[in-house]
Design a protein around this motif. Structure first.
Motif, PDB file in Angstrom:
ATOM      1  N   GLU A 312       2.439  -4.356  -2.276  1.00 49.62           N
ATOM      2  CA  GLU A 312       1.627  -3.446  -3.088  1.00 49.62           C
ATOM      3  C   GLU A 312       1.038  -2.333  -2.226  1.00 49.62           C
ATOM      4  OE1 GLU A 312      -0.093  -1.915  -6.555  1.00 49.62           O
ATOM      5  OE2 GLU A 312       1.428  -3.482  -6.295  1.00 49.62           O
ATOM      6  N   ALA A 313       0.616  -2.661  -1.016  1.00 49.65           N
ATOM      7  CA  ALA A 313       0.054  -1.643  -0.120  1.00 49.65           C
ATOM      8  C   ALA A 313       1.096  -0.580   0.210  1.00 49.65           C
ATOM      9  CB  ALA A 313      -0.450  -2.303   1.163  1.00 49.65           C
ATOM     10  N   VAL A 314       2.293  -1.013   0.524  1.00 49.68           N
ATOM     11  CA  VAL A 314       3.368  -0.077   0.878  1.00 49.68           C
ATOM     12  C   VAL A 314       3.757   0.770  -0.332  1.00 49.68           C
ATOM     13  CG1 VAL A 314       5.806   0.014   1.500  1.00 49.68           C
ATOM     14  CG2 VAL A 314       4.236  -1.456   2.783  1.00 49.68           C
ATOM     15  N   LYS A 315       3.800   0.156  -1.500  1.00 52.11           N
ATOM     16  CA  LYS A 315       4.162   0.882  -2.720  1.00 52.11           C
ATOM     17  C   LYS A 315       3.143   1.971  -3.022  1.00 52.11           C
ATOM     18  CE  LYS A 315       3.525  -0.966  -6.791  1.00 52.11           C
ATOM     19  NZ  LYS A 315       3.673  -1.863  -7.985  1.00 52.11           N
ATOM     20  N   ARG A 316       1.866   1.639  -2.910  1.00 55.39           N
ATOM     21  CA  ARG A 316       0.836   2.636  -3.185  1.00 55.39           C
ATOM     22  C   ARG A 316       0.816   3.723  -2.114  1.00 55.39           C
ATOM     23  NH1 ARG A 316      -3.209   1.335  -7.166  1.00 55.39           N
ATOM     24  NH2 ARG A 316      -2.623  -0.593  -8.222  1.00 55.39           N
ATOM     25  N   ALA A 317       1.063   3.346  -0.870  1.00 57.06           N
ATOM     26  CA  ALA A 317       1.078   4.342   0.206  1.00 57.06           C
ATOM     27  C   ALA A 317       2.202   5.358   0.010  1.00 57.06           C
ATOM     28  CB  ALA A 317       1.224   3.654   1.555  1.00 57.06           C
ATOM     29  N   ALA A 318       3.317   4.927  -0.593  1.00 55.14           N
ATOM     30  CA  ALA A 318       4.450   5.822  -0.807  1.00 55.14           C
ATOM     31  C   ALA A 318       4.099   6.978  -1.734  1.00 55.14           C
ATOM     32  CB  ALA A 318       5.634   5.038  -1.377  1.00 55.14           C
ATOM     33  N   ARG A 319       3.063   6.797  -2.547  1.00 55.42           N
ATOM     34  CA  ARG A 319       2.663   7.842  -3.495  1.00 55.42           C
ATOM     35  C   ARG A 319       1.572   8.758  -2.929  1.00 55.42           C
ATOM     36  NH1 ARG A 319       2.620   3.299  -7.391  1.00 55.42           N
ATOM     37  NH2 ARG A 319       0.326   3.327  -7.333  1.00 55.42           N
ATOM     38  N   ILE A 320       1.092   8.443  -1.739  1.00 58.90           N
ATOM     39  CA  ILE A 320      -0.044   9.177  -1.181  1.00 58.90           C
ATOM     40  C   ILE A 320       0.431  10.348  -0.320  1.00 58.90           C
ATOM     41  CG2 ILE A 320      -2.017   9.021   0.388  1.00 58.90           C
ATOM     42  CD1 ILE A 320      -2.338   6.116  -0.449  1.00 58.90           C
ATOM     43  N   ARG A 321      -0.176  11.498  -0.542  1.00 62.79           N
ATOM     44  CA  ARG A 321       0.052  12.660   0.312  1.00 62.79           C
ATOM     45  C   ARG A 321      -1.324  13.176   0.743  1.00 62.79           C
ATOM     46  NH1 ARG A 321       4.074  10.551  -0.019  1.00 62.79           N
ATOM     47  NH2 ARG A 321       6.147  11.329  -0.590  1.00 62.79           N
ATOM     48  N   LEU A 322      -1.768  12.698   1.881  1.00 64.73           N
ATOM     49  CA  LEU A 322      -3.104  13.060   2.336  1.00 64.73           C
ATOM     50  C   LEU A 322      -3.111  14.476   2.913  1.00 64.73           C
ATOM     51  CD1 LEU A 322      -4.143   9.727   4.085  1.00 64.73           C
ATOM     52  CD2 LEU A 322      -4.849  10.545   1.827  1.00 64.73           C
ATOM     53  N   PRO A 323      -4.097  15.283   2.544  1.00 64.16           N
ATOM     54  CA  PRO A 323      -4.169  16.650   3.074  1.00 64.16           C
ATOM     55  C   PRO A 323      -4.621  16.649   4.532  1.00 64.16           C
ATOM     56  CG  PRO A 323      -6.091  16.188   1.709  1.00 64.16           C
ATOM     57  CD  PRO A 323      -5.179  15.002   1.574  1.00 64.16           C
ATOM     58  N   PRO A 324      -4.349  17.732   5.249  1.00 62.67           N
ATOM     59  CA  PRO A 324      -4.745  17.797   6.671  1.00 62.67           C
ATOM     60  C   PRO A 324      -6.244  17.827   6.880  1.00 62.67           C
ATOM     61  CG  PRO A 324      -3.846  19.906   5.917  1.00 62.67           C
ATOM     62  CD  PRO A 324      -3.597  18.929   4.825  1.00 62.67           C
ATOM     63  N   THR A 325      -7.006  18.014   5.812  1.00 65.40           N
ATOM     64  CA  THR A 325      -8.464  18.073   5.936  1.00 65.40           C
ATOM     65  C   THR A 325      -9.113  16.696   5.965  1.00 65.40           C
ATOM     66  OG1 THR A 325      -8.553  18.311   3.523  1.00 65.40           O
ATOM     67  CG2 THR A 325      -8.669  20.338   4.839  1.00 65.40           C
ATOM     68  N   VAL A 326      -8.345  15.623   5.769  1.00 68.60           N
ATOM     69  CA  VAL A 326      -8.918  14.282   5.801  1.00 68.60           C
ATOM     70  C   VAL A 326      -9.491  14.011   7.188  1.00 68.60           C
ATOM     71  CG1 VAL A 326      -8.384  11.809   5.690  1.00 68.60           C
ATOM     72  CG2 VAL A 326      -7.472  13.358   3.972  1.00 68.60           C
ATOM     73  N   ALA A 327     -10.698  13.453   7.222  1.00 72.22           N
ATOM     74  CA  ALA A 327     -11.371  13.189   8.495  1.00 72.22           C
ATOM     75  C   ALA A 327     -10.557  12.219   9.352  1.00 72.22           C
ATOM     76  CB  ALA A 327     -12.755  12.611   8.245  1.00 72.22           C
ATOM     77  N   PRO A 328     -10.440  12.473  10.654  1.00 79.70           N
ATOM     78  CA  PRO A 328      -9.703  11.554  11.527  1.00 79.70           C
ATOM     79  C   PRO A 328     -10.192  10.112  11.437  1.00 79.70           C
ATOM     80  CG  PRO A 328     -10.104  13.608  12.664  1.00 79.70           C
ATOM     81  CD  PRO A 328     -10.854  13.702  11.368  1.00 79.70           C
ATOM     82  N   VAL A 329     -11.504   9.903  11.258  1.00 80.18           N
ATOM     83  CA  VAL A 329     -12.019   8.535  11.182  1.00 80.18           C
ATOM     84  C   VAL A 329     -11.476   7.825   9.942  1.00 80.18           C
ATOM     85  CG1 VAL A 329     -14.149   9.146   9.932  1.00 80.18           C
ATOM     86  CG2 VAL A 329     -14.103   7.134  11.426  1.00 80.18           C
ATOM     87  N   ARG A 330     -11.302   8.552   8.825  1.00 78.22           N
ATOM     88  CA  ARG A 330     -10.728   7.963   7.624  1.00 78.22           C
ATOM     89  C   ARG A 330      -9.219   7.781   7.787  1.00 78.22           C
ATOM     90  NH1 ARG A 330     -13.131   4.839   5.940  1.00 78.22           N
ATOM     91  NH2 ARG A 330     -11.602   4.693   4.275  1.00 78.22           N
ATOM     92  N   LEU A 331      -8.566   8.766   8.404  1.00 81.38           N
ATOM     93  CA  LEU A 331      -7.127   8.692   8.604  1.00 81.38           C
ATOM     94  C   LEU A 331      -6.768   7.522   9.517  1.00 81.38           C
ATOM     95  CD1 LEU A 331      -4.634  10.284   7.691  1.00 81.38           C
ATOM     96  CD2 LEU A 331      -4.818  11.629   9.791  1.00 81.38           C
ATOM     97  N   GLY A 332      -7.540   7.340  10.570  1.00 82.82           N
ATOM     98  CA  GLY A 332      -7.296   6.220  11.469  1.00 82.82           C
ATOM     99  C   GLY A 332      -7.423   4.896  10.749  1.00 82.82           C
ATOM    100  N   HIS A 333      -8.454   4.764   9.925  1.00 82.39           N
ATOM    101  CA  HIS A 333      -8.651   3.515   9.180  1.00 82.39           C
ATOM    102  C   HIS A 333      -7.490   3.286   8.208  1.00 82.39           C
ATOM    103  CE1 HIS A 333     -11.353   0.241   7.961  1.00 82.39           C
ATOM    104  NE2 HIS A 333     -10.837   0.411   6.758  1.00 82.39           N
ATOM    105  N   TYR A 334      -7.038   4.345   7.575  1.00 81.78           N
ATOM    106  CA  TYR A 334      -5.912   4.230   6.642  1.00 81.78           C
ATOM    107  C   TYR A 334      -4.665   3.701   7.354  1.00 81.78           C
ATOM    108  CZ  TYR A 334      -1.937   5.927   3.876  1.00 81.78           C
ATOM    109  OH  TYR A 334      -0.747   6.034   3.192  1.00 81.78           O
ATOM    110  N   TYR A 335      -4.344   4.277   8.492  1.00 76.62           N
ATOM    111  CA  TYR A 335      -3.139   3.841   9.215  1.00 76.62           C
ATOM    112  C   TYR A 335      -3.286   2.417   9.755  1.00 76.62           C
ATOM    113  CZ  TYR A 335      -1.138   8.548   9.047  1.00 76.62           C
ATOM    114  OH  TYR A 335      -0.607   9.742   8.631  1.00 76.62           O
TER     115      TYR A 335
END
Length: 400
Positions: A312-335
């Motif tokens: 389910e995590a991989v399926k939902r991630a496939a639909r996500i297109r995060l903009p370059p403005t996302v904070a690095p601290v949030r992006l790191g947690h996401y990855y």
């Protein structure tokens, strides 16, 4: 003498359980979880989730750091620099009501500019630089709030509360949980002097993380429900800042529900947060909450991972297109979350690839995150012929 931080959660869990005189079944009943999960984690056949670590720490009556090995040191000058600010931060927190008489604070505008710079360092996950900056800034703000005329005190307390929040970020990332609890008390104290009800509500949202770490999910959920009740449920009448606080409480409630685990409740909170983000119409950063469509999408993956549902995590991630403005601290947690999702899904190559993405986005956050270490240990155990990229990442973490 430094403690060996290369050891994983599994051996620490097994040793602590035996010292407490508990069988795997008895520990499983106290967490609660299955005996099979305890056995697999202790043998290194499955990574320990944050929920399991928190639940086991509570059941065994130990601090989370006893099981994760935090704070992590490797004795290198680079890493010692990250930890070097901790004594100064402790001193600054202890002197909250005893300002340094030798400190002469600058004008409010200069202090506000420095707090904004500190907040950006936290947003960018530059914890070493943030740690160097905060002790002096906290001492200056402490003196300022005690000496300021009444007309300026509320604004200065708001700045002090925000600066204290930077301490909570450092303490959480590095694993100084006692310091984090103390900093949270200071955040709340300063927020209540700021005459800003939304800042106080944000502080209560921040307090809920302490219930996550202690596996007190019902109490944490009650706290978040109380915040929403105080804000009101008519989202159509909320201004953007209120929407951000309201939506952030639903995202945190989704994580609490996933930890129970209650999938239906978790996804319902995600839906409520998505509705709030739709009204906001864009990513925002009111009170440092980073709320908006991007953070809702990030939490969708996090909720699935909390419930061990890698597919389910991989399926939902496939639909996500995060903009370059996302904070690095949030992006790191996401990855970091997505890497576990790929691991649960059975794709070890993508898991490692995603860990490298986390490292690129937020290296200090990634290096000190216990879930990263658990993922890497699992990858190491599963790979009979360890690729150089995996060996290199393990070495970067300090795992032999």
């Amino acid at each position: 003498m430094r403690e060996d931080t290369s050891e994983g959660v599994g051996p620490r869990l097994a040793r602590t359980r035996k010292l407490r005189g508990l069988t795997q079944q008895q520990l499983a009943e106290r967490v609660p979880c299955s005996k099979s999960l305890i056995a697999q984690v202790e043998r290194g056949h499955k990574p320990a989730s944050q929920a399991l670590i928190a639940g086991a720490a509570r059941a065994l009556r130990v601090e989370v750091g006893e099981l994760t090995g935090q704070p992590y040191h490797d004795g290198t000058p680079r890493e010692d620099l990250v930890h070097a600010a901790i004594p100064g931060l402790r001193r600054a927190l202890l002197g909250w009501d005893l300002p340094d008489e030798d400190v002469r604070p600058r004008p409010v505008a200069a202090l506000r500019a420095d707090v904004q710079r500190a907040s950006k360092l936290g947003r960018d996950a530059y914890y070493g630089r943030l740690g160097e900056m905060l002790p002096g800034l906290l001492e200056e703000l402490t003196t300022a709030v005690h000496e300021a005329p009444s007309a300026d005190r509320a604004a200065l307390f708001a700045l002090l509360s925000e600066a204290y929040t930077g301490v909570t970020a450092i303490a959480y990332t590095l694993g100084y949980f006692d310091l984090r609890s103390l900093a949270m008390e200071r955040v709340e104290w300063a927020a209540r002097q700021s005459d800003d009800p939304l800042r106080v509500a944000r502080t209560q949202w921040q307090r809920s993380t302490l219930f996550l770490v202690s596996a007190s999910y019902e109490r944490g959920a009650r706290l978040l429900n109380r915040i929403r009740h105080d804000l009101g449920e008519d989202v159509g009448r909320m201004d953007p800042a209120t929407l951000s606080v309201y939506g952030a409480t639903h995202l945190r409630s989704a994580i609490f529900a996933a930890r129970k685990p209650n999938a239906g409740e978790a996804w319902l909170h995600i839906a409520e947060a998505r509705d709030a983000a739709r009204l906001l119409d864009a990513d925002a950063n009111h009170y440092g909450l980073e709320f908006g469509p991007s953070n809702v999408a990030i939490h969708e993956v996090g909720v699935a991972v909390e419930m061990y549902d890698g597919t389910e995590a991989v399926k939902r991630a496939a639909r996500i297109r995060l903009p370059p403005t996302v904070a690095p601290v949030r992006l790191g947690h996401y990855y970091i979350d997505l890497a576990r999702g790929w691991l649960y899904h059975g794709n070890r190559a993508r898991a490692l690839e995603t860990l490298y993405a986390a490292r690129q986005a937020a290296p200090q956050q990634t290096r000190h995150h216990p879930q990263v270490r658990e993922t890497v240990r699992m990858l190491t155990d599963l790979e009979r012929r360890r690729p150089k990229s995996l060996s290199g990442f393990a070495s970067w973490l300090g795992i032999p």
